[in-house]
Design a protein around this motif. Sequence first.
Motif, mmCIF file in Angstrom:
data_model
loop_
_atom_site.group_PDB
_atom_site.id
_atom_site.type_symbol
_atom_site.label_atom_id
_atom_site.label_comp_id
_atom_site.label_asym_id
_atom_site.label_seq_id
_atom_site.Cartn_x
_atom_site.Cartn_y
_atom_site.Cartn_z
ATOM 1 N N ASN A 13 0.738 -1.172 0.131
ATOM 2 C CA ASN A 13 -0.044 -0.053 -0.177
ATOM 3 C C ASN A 13 0.816 1.334 -0.031
ATOM 4 O OD1 ASN A 13 0.895 0.114 2.625
ATOM 5 N ND2 ASN A 13 -1.060 -0.515 3.691
ATOM 6 N N LYS A 14 0.290 2.406 -0.120
ATOM 7 C CA LYS A 14 0.953 3.664 -0.202
ATOM 8 C C LYS A 14 1.799 3.870 0.961
ATOM 9 C CE LYS A 14 -1.199 7.675 -0.432
ATOM 10 N NZ LYS A 14 -1.942 8.764 -1.084
ATOM 11 N N LYS B 263 7.068 4.556 3.553
ATOM 12 C CA LYS B 263 8.140 4.260 4.603
ATOM 13 C C LYS B 263 9.377 3.694 4.274
ATOM 14 C CE LYS B 263 4.754 3.356 8.280
ATOM 15 N NZ LYS B 263 3.868 2.198 9.322
ATOM 16 N N TYR B 264 9.408 2.826 3.097
ATOM 17 C CA TYR B 264 10.406 2.655 2.391
ATOM 18 C C TYR B 264 11.085 3.639 1.909
ATOM 19 C CZ TYR B 264 13.505 -0.071 -0.348
ATOM 20 O OH TYR B 264 14.959 -0.589 -1.101
ATOM 21 N N ILE B 265 10.561 4.422 1.148
ATOM 22 C CA ILE B 265 11.572 5.388 0.263
ATOM 23 C C ILE B 265 12.025 6.424 1.370
ATOM 24 C CG2 ILE B 265 11.121 7.376 -1.037
ATOM 25 C CD1 ILE B 265 9.222 5.875 -2.501
ATOM 26 N N GLU B 266 11.297 6.888 2.462
ATOM 27 C CA GLU B 266 11.992 7.708 3.432
ATOM 28 C C GLU B 266 13.194 6.883 4.039
ATOM 29 O OE1 GLU B 266 8.590 8.604 5.913
ATOM 30 O OE2 GLU B 266 8.103 10.483 4.746
ATOM 31 N N LEU C 53 4.356 11.281 -4.469
ATOM 32 C CA LEU C 53 4.250 9.949 -4.453
ATOM 33 C C LEU C 53 2.781 9.433 -5.147
ATOM 34 C CD1 LEU C 53 5.925 7.410 -4.109
ATOM 35 C CD2 LEU C 53 4.804 7.358 -1.779
ATOM 36 N N SER C 54 1.984 10.097 -4.852
ATOM 37 C CA SER C 54 0.644 9.812 -4.910
ATOM 38 C C SER C 54 0.271 10.190 -6.476
ATOM 39 C CB SER C 54 -0.568 10.792 -4.284
ATOM 40 O OG SER C 54 -0.532 10.492 -3.012
ATOM 41 N N LEU C 55 0.878 11.203 -6.828
ATOM 42 C CA LEU C 55 0.588 11.812 -8.278
ATOM 43 C C LEU C 55 1.368 10.630 -9.125
ATOM 44 C CD1 LEU C 55 0.285 14.396 -10.208
ATOM 45 C CD2 LEU C 55 2.828 14.522 -10.168
ATOM 46 N N HIS C 56 2.532 10.283 -8.569
ATOM 47 C CA HIS C 56 3.164 9.231 -9.649
ATOM 48 C C HIS C 56 2.525 7.803 -9.556
ATOM 49 C CE1 HIS C 56 6.696 11.170 -11.056
ATOM 50 N NE2 HIS C 56 6.704 11.979 -10.070
ATOM 51 N N LEU C 57 2.080 7.510 -8.242
ATOM 52 C CA LEU C 57 1.174 6.231 -8.415
ATOM 53 C C LEU C 57 0.125 6.161 -9.124
ATOM 54 C CD1 LEU C 57 1.558 5.397 -4.408
ATOM 55 C CD2 LEU C 57 2.597 4.199 -6.414
ATOM 56 N N ASN D 251 -3.750 -1.752 -2.521
ATOM 57 C CA ASN D 251 -2.474 -2.216 -2.746
ATOM 58 C C ASN D 251 -2.031 -2.048 -4.162
ATOM 59 O OD1 ASN D 251 -2.225 -2.806 0.004
ATOM 60 N ND2 ASN D 251 -2.838 -4.981 -0.316
ATOM 61 N N TYR D 252 -0.748 -1.699 -4.321
ATOM 62 C CA TYR D 252 -0.071 -1.625 -5.679
ATOM 63 C C TYR D 252 0.770 -2.641 -6.031
ATOM 64 C CZ TYR D 252 -1.926 3.283 -5.590
ATOM 65 O OH TYR D 252 -2.391 4.459 -5.463
ATOM 66 N N MET D 253 0.549 -3.149 -7.028
ATOM 67 C CA MET D 253 1.534 -4.350 -7.412
ATOM 68 C C MET D 253 1.825 -4.210 -8.768
ATOM 69 S SD MET D 253 -1.219 -7.368 -7.404
ATOM 70 C CE MET D 253 -1.879 -6.842 -5.635
ATOM 71 N N LYS D 254 3.145 -4.872 -9.093
ATOM 72 C CA LYS D 254 3.533 -4.958 -10.642
ATOM 73 C C LYS D 254 2.488 -5.920 -11.532
ATOM 74 C CE LYS D 254 8.284 -3.866 -10.238
ATOM 75 N NZ LYS D 254 9.660 -4.626 -10.449
#
Length: 172
Positions: free
Chosen positions: A30-31, A36-39, A53-57, A72-75
Amino acid sequence: MATQSFNQFPSYPEMIYEALDELNQEGGANKSSITKYIETKYGDLNEDLSKMLSLHLDNMKQNGDLIFLKNNYMKPGPEVPAKRGRGRPPKPKAPLPPGAVESVESAPPKPRGRPRKDPNAPPTSKKPKPAPVAGGPNSTDLGSTTGRPRGRPRKVRPQPAHDDDDDDVEES
């Protein structure tokens, strides 16, 4: 002149893909977990991290680069369940018995809506109007068996009461 190398961060889509790969959650990430990972990996990028991040997602979701399923986001890939369309799913068709052949010459499906008028059809005459009833439209006898007009009767206004004792009021 000495060139200064600025701390160049990868692009947002690259960071999002990296976060999805590293988190490796079964149903996607999820977002908030991506944030958290990026930070933790890149530190505080800027105060607009959540907006960017919201814009790019959203952009990646619209382009089909990411699949958004159950928040949730997934490839996209073969293990990702197919996205179900809106509305009720169609009933499963019963399998044909072995040896049966599906008929190819079945009738084409009917078009939707009201059928069009046939331009070559002869014109149809309209219904003749009934003969006017005796007495006209405002008469009390409109052909009904009760002798009363149709509809609700008019409201009767009560007449003001006149007292003979009051001679002070002049009538004109």
